[in-house]
Design a protein around this motif. Structure first.
Motif, PDB file in Angstrom:
ATOM      1  N   LEU A  68       0.755  -1.015  -0.017  1.00  0.00           N
ATOM      2  CA  LEU A  68       0.006   0.067   0.129  1.00  0.00           C
ATOM      3  C   LEU A  68       0.976   1.247   0.117  1.00  0.00           C
ATOM      4  CD1 LEU A  68      -2.985  -0.859   2.506  1.00  0.00           C
ATOM      5  CD2 LEU A  68      -2.903  -0.262   0.141  1.00  0.00           C
ATOM      6  N   ALA A  69       1.914   1.277   0.732  1.00  0.00           N
ATOM      7  CA  ALA A  69       2.798   2.480   0.760  1.00  0.00           C
ATOM      8  C   ALA A  69       3.345   2.640  -0.428  1.00  0.00           C
ATOM      9  CB  ALA A  69       3.834   2.441   1.993  1.00  0.00           C
ATOM     10  N   GLY A  70       3.982   1.365  -1.056  1.00  0.00           N
ATOM     11  CA  GLY A  70       4.552   1.690  -2.317  1.00  0.00           C
ATOM     12  C   GLY A  70       3.616   2.119  -3.464  1.00  0.00           C
ATOM     13  N   ASP A  71       2.324   1.689  -3.451  1.00  0.00           N
ATOM     14  CA  ASP A  71       1.657   1.972  -4.349  1.00  0.00           C
ATOM     15  C   ASP A  71       1.155   3.619  -4.044  1.00  0.00           C
ATOM     16  OD1 ASP A  71      -0.777   1.928  -6.381  1.00  0.00           O
ATOM     17  OD2 ASP A  71      -2.008   1.746  -5.004  1.00  0.00           O
ATOM     18  N   PHE A  72       1.119   4.073  -2.961  1.00  0.00           N
ATOM     19  CA  PHE A  72       0.789   5.183  -2.622  1.00  0.00           C
ATOM     20  C   PHE A  72       1.699   6.533  -3.115  1.00  0.00           C
ATOM     21  CE2 PHE A  72       0.716   8.948   0.495  1.00  0.00           C
ATOM     22  CZ  PHE A  72      -0.466   9.593   0.010  1.00  0.00           C
ATOM     23  N   LEU A  76       2.166   3.141  -8.116  1.00  0.00           N
ATOM     24  CA  LEU A  76       2.328   1.921  -8.788  1.00  0.00           C
ATOM     25  C   LEU A  76       0.865   1.612  -9.755  1.00  0.00           C
ATOM     26  CD1 LEU A  76       4.280   0.162  -6.406  1.00  0.00           C
ATOM     27  CD2 LEU A  76       5.289   1.434  -8.210  1.00  0.00           C
ATOM     28  N   GLN A  77      -0.108   1.941  -9.036  1.00  0.00           N
ATOM     29  CA  GLN A  77      -1.573   1.597  -9.594  1.00  0.00           C
ATOM     30  C   GLN A  77      -1.560   0.204  -9.525  1.00  0.00           C
ATOM     31  OE1 GLN A  77      -2.079   3.746 -13.335  1.00  0.00           O
ATOM     32  NE2 GLN A  77      -1.907   5.694 -12.435  1.00  0.00           N
ATOM     33  N   VAL A  78      -1.446  -0.542  -8.575  1.00  0.00           N
ATOM     34  CA  VAL A  78      -1.766  -1.923  -8.442  1.00  0.00           C
ATOM     35  C   VAL A  78      -3.131  -2.285  -7.880  1.00  0.00           C
ATOM     36  CG1 VAL A  78       0.886  -2.407  -7.930  1.00  0.00           C
ATOM     37  CG2 VAL A  78      -0.709  -2.077  -5.982  1.00  0.00           C
ATOM     38  N   ASN A  79      -3.535  -3.386  -8.222  1.00  0.00           N
ATOM     39  CA  ASN A  79      -5.007  -3.878  -7.755  1.00  0.00           C
ATOM     40  C   ASN A  79      -4.492  -4.552  -6.370  1.00  0.00           C
ATOM     41  OD1 ASN A  79      -7.393  -4.955  -7.070  1.00  0.00           O
ATOM     42  ND2 ASN A  79      -7.339  -6.109  -8.848  1.00  0.00           N
ATOM     43  N   ILE A  80      -4.919  -3.920  -5.033  1.00  0.00           N
ATOM     44  CA  ILE A  80      -4.520  -4.195  -3.963  1.00  0.00           C
ATOM     45  C   ILE A  80      -5.274  -5.621  -3.690  1.00  0.00           C
ATOM     46  CG2 ILE A  80      -6.234  -2.983  -2.639  1.00  0.00           C
ATOM     47  CD1 ILE A  80      -2.403  -3.246  -1.784  1.00  0.00           C
ATOM     48  N   ALA A  81      -6.229  -5.668  -4.047  1.00  0.00           N
ATOM     49  CA  ALA A  81      -7.013  -6.894  -3.948  1.00  0.00           C
ATOM     50  C   ALA A  81      -6.174  -8.063  -4.121  1.00  0.00           C
ATOM     51  CB  ALA A  81      -8.395  -6.834  -4.528  1.00  0.00           C
ATOM     52  N   TYR A  83      -3.041  -8.512  -4.202  1.00  0.00           N
ATOM     53  CA  TYR A  83      -1.934  -8.483  -3.379  1.00  0.00           C
ATOM     54  C   TYR A  83      -2.501  -9.003  -2.136  1.00  0.00           C
ATOM     55  CZ  TYR A  83       1.221  -6.735  -6.720  1.00  0.00           C
ATOM     56  OH  TYR A  83       2.066  -6.508  -7.748  1.00  0.00           O
ATOM     57  N   ILE A  84      -3.633  -8.772  -1.515  1.00  0.00           N
ATOM     58  CA  ILE A  84      -4.195  -9.119  -0.480  1.00  0.00           C
ATOM     59  C   ILE A  84      -4.730 -10.687  -0.525  1.00  0.00           C
ATOM     60  CG2 ILE A  84      -6.508  -8.986   1.044  1.00  0.00           C
ATOM     61  CD1 ILE A  84      -6.202  -5.867   0.570  1.00  0.00           C
ATOM     62  N   LYS A  85      -5.112 -11.092  -1.699  1.00  0.00           N
ATOM     63  CA  LYS A  85      -5.550 -12.350  -2.063  1.00  0.00           C
ATOM     64  C   LYS A  85      -4.077 -13.229  -1.747  1.00  0.00           C
ATOM     65  CE  LYS A  85      -5.903 -13.487  -6.252  1.00  0.00           C
ATOM     66  NZ  LYS A  85      -6.773 -13.376  -7.610  1.00  0.00           N
ATOM     67  N   ALA A  86      -2.972 -12.761  -2.481  1.00  0.00           N
ATOM     68  CA  ALA A  86      -1.752 -13.535  -2.376  1.00  0.00           C
ATOM     69  C   ALA A  86      -1.101 -13.632  -0.964  1.00  0.00           C
ATOM     70  CB  ALA A  86      -0.454 -12.831  -3.283  1.00  0.00           C
ATOM     71  N   ALA A  87      -1.545 -12.524  -0.318  1.00  0.00           N
ATOM     72  CA  ALA A  87      -1.085 -12.643   1.131  1.00  0.00           C
ATOM     73  C   ALA A  87      -1.904 -13.441   2.026  1.00  0.00           C
ATOM     74  CB  ALA A  87      -1.148 -11.094   1.753  1.00  0.00           C
ATOM     75  N   GLY A 153       3.184 -14.659  -7.950  1.00  0.00           N
ATOM     76  CA  GLY A 153       3.098 -14.098  -9.028  1.00  0.00           C
ATOM     77  C   GLY A 153       1.800 -14.552  -9.802  1.00  0.00           C
ATOM     78  N   LYS A 154       1.537 -15.844  -9.857  1.00  0.00           N
ATOM     79  CA  LYS A 154       0.568 -16.422 -10.500  1.00  0.00           C
ATOM     80  C   LYS A 154      -0.987 -15.949 -10.252  1.00  0.00           C
ATOM     81  CE  LYS A 154       2.797 -20.279 -12.601  1.00  0.00           C
ATOM     82  NZ  LYS A 154       2.663 -21.741 -12.631  1.00  0.00           N
ATOM     83  N   LEU A 155      -0.809 -15.707  -8.634  1.00  0.00           N
ATOM     84  CA  LEU A 155      -2.118 -15.219  -7.796  1.00  0.00           C
ATOM     85  C   LEU A 155      -2.489 -13.968  -8.196  1.00  0.00           C
ATOM     86  CD1 LEU A 155      -1.293 -16.686  -4.364  1.00  0.00           C
ATOM     87  CD2 LEU A 155      -3.287 -17.454  -5.777  1.00  0.00           C
ATOM     88  N   VAL A 156      -1.554 -13.177  -8.379  1.00  0.00           N
ATOM     89  CA  VAL A 156      -1.520 -11.571  -8.844  1.00  0.00           C
ATOM     90  C   VAL A 156      -2.092 -11.452 -10.300  1.00  0.00           C
ATOM     91  CG1 VAL A 156      -0.506  -9.569  -8.953  1.00  0.00           C
ATOM     92  CG2 VAL A 156      -0.045 -10.522  -6.866  1.00  0.00           C
ATOM     93  N   LEU A 157      -1.710 -12.521 -10.843  1.00  0.00           N
ATOM     94  CA  LEU A 157      -2.029 -12.453 -12.250  1.00  0.00           C
ATOM     95  C   LEU A 157      -3.354 -13.046 -12.612  1.00  0.00           C
ATOM     96  CD1 LEU A 157       1.464 -12.782 -14.023  1.00  0.00           C
ATOM     97  CD2 LEU A 157      -0.097 -10.604 -13.882  1.00  0.00           C
TER      98      LEU A 157
END
Length: 189
Positions: A68-72, A76-81, A83-87, A153-157
């Motif tokens: 989140l901090a990196g995105d802010f 980066l305009q990442v889909n945080i959902a 990354y939460i799924k990967a976490a 990586g596969k989860l985020v994609l």
């Protein structure tokens, strides 16, 4: 999420904590003093498991907050959902590794043996995964590899079904933790 140092540190904590606080305490005979009090035996592996849950929760929360901090800050305009799924998948995956280490530790009398057997299991599973990835003739075994349960990586994609990874990891966790509790309850300390 996939940096080797992060993965090794997460795996080492899940393996070393049970070896130290189950087999190590049996080896040092400190459970003798503890069990003179009216403490139910299942509380000991449950408390170690709870510690692993809290420690993993804090680590994966820190990873999400870092994303989140990196995105802010860097837009980066990442889909945080994703990354939460990967976490969440990583949390449950490493928890299954910790429950297997707790089960191994309840069968050992020395922390060194418990640690070496748990590390041996993880290394064996890792090399099994590596051999499958390198061999075209063994590609059909990919779905049986333990380390296929955590592919950030596969989860985020969205190339892997997170629900299946979570379900399988939870089943592994339940089975090994049940074995740990049953074994700890019936063993001599």
């Amino acid at each position: 999420y996939i940096h080797p140092i992060i993965i090794v540190s997460l795996a080492f904590m899940q393996i070393s904590i049970p070896a130290r606080y189950v087999s190590g305490e049996i080896e040092l005979r400190t459970f003798d003093v503890l069990l003179t009090k009216p403490v139910k035996r299942y509380i000991i592996p449950l408390s170690i498991f709870t510690f692993l849950v809290i420690a993993l929760g804090l680590q994966f929360t820190a990873m999400i907050l870092g994303t989140l901090a990196g995105d802010f800050y860097f837009d980066l305009q990442v889909n945080i959902a994703d990354y939460i799924k990967a976490a969440v998948v990583g949390f449950v995956f490493f928890l299954s590794m910790g429950s297997a280490a707790i089960a191994i530790s309840t069968f050992q009398l020395e922390k060194g043996k418990a640690l070496s057997k748990a590390i041996g299991l993880v290394v064996f599973l890792y090399f099994f995964d590596t051999i499958i990835k390198l061999s075209n003739s063994l590609e059909y075994l990919t779905s049986y590899s333990y380390f296929q349960l955590y592919q950030p990586g596969k989860l985020v994609l969205n190339q892997v079904d997170a629900k299946n990874c979570i379900l399988i990891s939870l089943m592994i966790t339940i089975v090994f933790f049940s074995v740990a509790v049953l074994q700890f309850n019936k063993r001599d300390l």
